[in-house]
Design an enzyme around this catalytic site. Structure first.
Site, PDB file in Angstrom:
ATOM      1  CG  HIS A  27      -9.861  -6.303   8.724  1.00 54.42           C
ATOM      2  ND1 HIS A  27      -9.134  -6.870   9.488  1.00 54.42           N
ATOM      3  CD2 HIS A  27      -9.497  -6.492   7.259  1.00 54.42           C
ATOM      4  CE1 HIS A  27      -7.731  -7.473   8.804  1.00 54.42           C
ATOM      5  NE2 HIS A  27      -8.205  -7.331   7.260  1.00 54.42           N
TER       6      HIS A  27
ATOM      7  CD  GLU B 120      -1.988  -2.277   1.356  1.00 53.50           C
ATOM      8  OE1 GLU B 120      -1.046  -2.827   1.868  1.00 53.50           O
ATOM      9  OE2 GLU B 120      -2.999  -3.197   1.193  1.00 53.50           O
TER      10      GLU B 120
END
Lengths: 364, 456
Positions: B259, B190
């Site tokens: 998450h 990322e």
């Protein structure tokens, strides 16, 4: 076990990739070194050498003046000087095509801008935080850009410019414009994770980028050997199949030769190259650095024996340029720097209305 | 004894699926590991394998059946006589997660909002035209595709966006139309690809960087904040960074603390960024198109739980919705509920229940979190004199806190009651179904807060 069926048509992973410890891989990874060994110095014309000399002297005089203005309180915050490293920026950038190629660097950026022919007045006025500065006084020493010159900054987060530069290279390839990105970073930044994320993608996608590690021996106060397991930085791309090349960064002609080899390789579509420029900064990391981590003798020896400007000057003299001519060059460059400093000192600060401009481009 | 094979939950958010194909027929002997069927979820087509051995007794649900609820009996297996009958009701693949998900699906959990439009707000633009029903994910995909057709500088980059067709199927079909040059799979990296996208934008392209979820964007937040958001300012307006960072944000369902987080307030705190968090398909499409065309860096926060929800949208619609403008989704006179993203649906549910009590709630969808439409909030407050904020996220330093501050600073004279924040609990997201439910905002909590400020 549930698994997707609508999956890629990509080839299955090869369970036993061919190992090639001494064969073609190694030859490819060492190809640039071999080319550089065959001819290590650029055959500059007298005119070219004189130009390199002038640019290096301009950077040095400019940085000395910046240090002086900092001492007078005219420059604030962080200010990272490039003194000692001049041959790197000049040797590399002289090999670029300014119409096609792009350059990006970290916060030690004054020298890279000057080497690209950007007006010293605009740079110095940015250092003093004036409206006439290249970032209108809103960037400062670490954040200068010139889209016109394809100079993309000027980045203060160590290592960020490596990923950003890889993005610029991505753009060159996407537009098929033939350009190459030159991305500078230091031996310290070389230990950042995003550097290797970028290496991986640049090599995977064969992006046109020359990664340049300016190894000046110290990540701020940490000597290379105290912070890096692999101190031969040109080898840091090997795991990504990026060929590397160690270069004496104190010799502008050796730097230029390495630049030619690297840029030719990259422009031909072979993917990235990693250059390690071994150099030295005479001053501290920034203005507030007492530089207690190294001895005076070490610095003095570099100045006495390896100075890139002395080196180029001696070569000019050998080629028959007279002392008087060199004195005239030095005098002219001092004048340019003095003029830049006067401009930076006398031009006004930004209008207060500038506080809230340029936050966003559009109005919403 | 026959074992019931039940429709498995094959993703954390799956509530129903299509039985695409039976790969066995009645009378077939199967053993553990045999593939029994292909099941199409909201994300992908999955193979469904047997866990028990036996003979297929009856195929209860015919192939091609759509909308089969998780837990529905789809076939019966006759076990071996001498074997102990399995107590497990379904040959669920790697049974634990799907079993758990099934349990959760059975529980009436407002944590996982029902996959139906609560009270679908008609896109005002759609009123006079042919209206189609599209899911949120289709609207997002269409927005990207339309902008990619319009401007060849626009490209999509991220993990699994191309060949896999998107981890949440949002980029489905883009590779086929635009090819690998413009729809680019990255390694799992990322920080690196966010930097590459940002650099490409600085160099003049128009990247759409997809994060599989915004949780992973924390690896990359340096480039979003330090590289993308500040460039224009630091360069004195010289160097732009027209980029869109998009992906699902906020709590999904039963995926635990790492998450499940709403990063809206984080990004909305940063000058130089545009932050958008749409609710319905029309807004998502119109705002994503506006984001792609913007000269500024945009963080575009989607919500996984709404991806499969259907909304009405004008056919062949290519409207652009202006950034920075909130929308009155439901008019009312008694209390204002300010919401964004998934809580707009909850607020509308609450408003319906309030209406039954004679309280007319006005629901405002902020749509853009930065710049925030202060005017819309204050105008509604001036009309209703009571206001609450519904936010699926932590209360501390939240968008809700910001709305409270705006009301205090510029709407004080209009207030007849304190402004209340209705948010998630101030804890990391727990996994256990009951605890997760307890941690999350729902329409009942919005309802209670609205009643409280109305003294009812």
């Amino acid at each position: 076990m549930a698994k997707t069926t609508a999956n890629s048509s990509a080839t299955a992973p090869d369970p036993a990739p061919a190992s090639d410890p001494g064969g073609e891989d190694l030859i490819q990874l060492r190809s640039l070194q071999l080319a550089h060994q065959a001819e290590s110095r650029y055959q500059a014309s007298d005119e070219e050498l004189r130009h390199f000399y002038e640019q290096m002297v301009l950077i040095r005089r400019f940085e000395e003046k910046a240090g002086q203005l900092y001492g007078l309180g005219l420059i604030g915050g962080f200010c990272h000087l490039y003194i000692g490293q001049e041959a790197v920026a000049v040797g590399l950038q002289s090999a670029l095509d300014p119409k096609l190629d792009s350059v990006i660097t970290g916060y030690r950026d004054h020298g890279h801008m000057l080497a690209y022919g950007i007006d010293p007045k605009l740079i110095m006025a940015e250092l003093t935080g004036r409206a006439a500065g290249i970032s209108r006084g809103k960037g400062g020493s670490m954040h200068m850009f010139s889209v016109e010159h394809h100079f993309y900054g000027g980045h203060g987060i160590v290592g960020a410019q490596v990923s950003l530069g890889t993005g610029l290279a991505f753009g060159h390839k996407y537009r098929e414009d033939g350009g190459v990105c030159l991305a500078y970073f230091g031996d310290g930044a070389s230990n950042q994770g995003q550097v290797y994320e970028s290496f991986n993608m640049a090599s995977l996608w064969k992006l046109p980028i020359v990664y340049v590690i300016e190894n000046n021996g110290y990540a701020m106060g940490t000597a290379v050997k105290r912070g890096s397991a692999e101190t031969h930085f040109y080898r840091r791309g090997t795991a990504f199949r990026i060929p590397g090349l160690p270069v004496n960064g104190m010799d502008v002609l050796e730097v230029r030769q390495a630049a030619n080899i690297a840029i030719d390789y990259v422009r031909a579509g072979n993917g990235p190259v990693l250059l390690e420029l071994n150099t030295y900064r005479y001053r501290g990391h920034s203005m507030s650095d007492p530089a207690k981590y190294r001895t005076r003798e070490e610095v003095q020896e570099m100045k006495d024996k390896h100075d890139p400007i002395d080196h180029a000057k001696a070569e000019l003299l050998l080629r028959g340029v007279s002392e008087d001519e060199i004195k005239a060059i030095d005098k002219r460059l001092r004048g340019i720097v003095t003029e830049a400093a006067d401009f930076a000192d006398s031009s006004p600060e930004p209008d207060l209305a500038e506080l809230s401009t340029d936050v966003l481009v559009e109005n919403y | 004894m026959a074992v019931e094979l039940k429709m498995p939950a094959l993703s954390p958010t799956m509530e129903e699926g299509k039985l695409a194909k039976w790969l066995v027929k009645e009378g077939d002997v199967v053993k553990s590991g045999d593939i029994l069927a292909e099941i199409e979820t909201d994300k992908a087509t999955m193979e469904f394998e047997a866990v028990d051995e036996g003979t297929i007794g009856k195929l209860v649900v015919a192939e091609g059946t759509e909308g089969v609820k998780v837990g529905t009996v789809i076939a019966l297996i006759d076990g071996e006589e001498d074997e102990k009958p399995s107590t497990s009701s379904a040959p669920a693949p790697e049974a634990k997660p799907s079993e758990a998900a099934k349990e959760e699906a059975k529980a009436a959990a407002p944590a996982a909002p029902v996959e139906k439009p609560a009270a679908p707000a008609k896109a005002p633009e759609a009123a006079a035209r042919n209206v189609a029903t599209v899911t949120l994910r289709e609207a997002l995909r269409d927005a990207m595709a339309e902008e990619m057709r319009r401007d060849d500088r626009v490209f999509v980059i991220g993990e699994e966006v191309a060949e896999y067709q998107g981890a949440y199927k949002v980029t489905q079909g883009l590779l086929e139309e635009f090819g690998p040059k413009r729809v680019i799979d990255t390694p799992i990296t990322e920080y690196g690809f966010a930097g590459i996208g940002t650099g490409a934008a600085m160099g003049g392209l128009r990247p759409i960087v997809e994060f599989m979820t915004f949780n992973f964007a924390m690896q990359a937040i340096d480039h979003i904040i330090n590289s993308a958001a500040k460039t224009n300012y630091m360069s004195g307006g010289q160097m732009r960074c027209p980029i869109v960072f998009r992906g699902p944000n906020g709590a999904a369902s039963r995926v635990g603390a790492q998450h499940s987080q709403n990063y809206g307030p984080w990004f909305a705190a940063v000058p130089g960024l545009i932050v958008i968090a749409p609710y319905d398909a029309a807004d998502a499409k119109g705002l994503l198109k506006a984001a792609i065309r913007s000269e500024d860096p945009v963080v575009f926060l989607e919500n996984e739980l709404i991806y499969g929800r259907s909304f009405e949208l004008a056919e062949d619609d290519d409207h652009i919705i202006p950034i920075g403008k909130a929308r009155v989704v439901r008019e009312g006179t008694d209390v204002t509920i300010v919401a964004y993203s998934i809580t707009v649906g909850m607020a509308l549910e609450a408003a319906e229940l309030l209406a039954a009590d004679g309280i007319e709630a006005e629901v405002i969808d902020l749509r853009t979190l930065r710049p925030l439409d202060r005017g819309a909030v204050l105008a509604s407050l001036a009309k209703t004199n009571r206001l609450i904020v519904a936010e699926e996220g932590w209360p501390t330093c939240s968008i809700a806190s910001e709305i409270v501050a705006i009301c205090m600073e510029d709407g004080f004279d209009h207030l007849d009651a304190p402004v209340l924040r209705v948010c998630n609990e101030d804890v990391p997201m727990p996994y256990a179904a009951n605890l997760e439910k307890a941690a999350l905002i729902n329409s009942a909590r919005i309802l209670a807060a609205a009643r409280k400020v109305c003294n009812r």
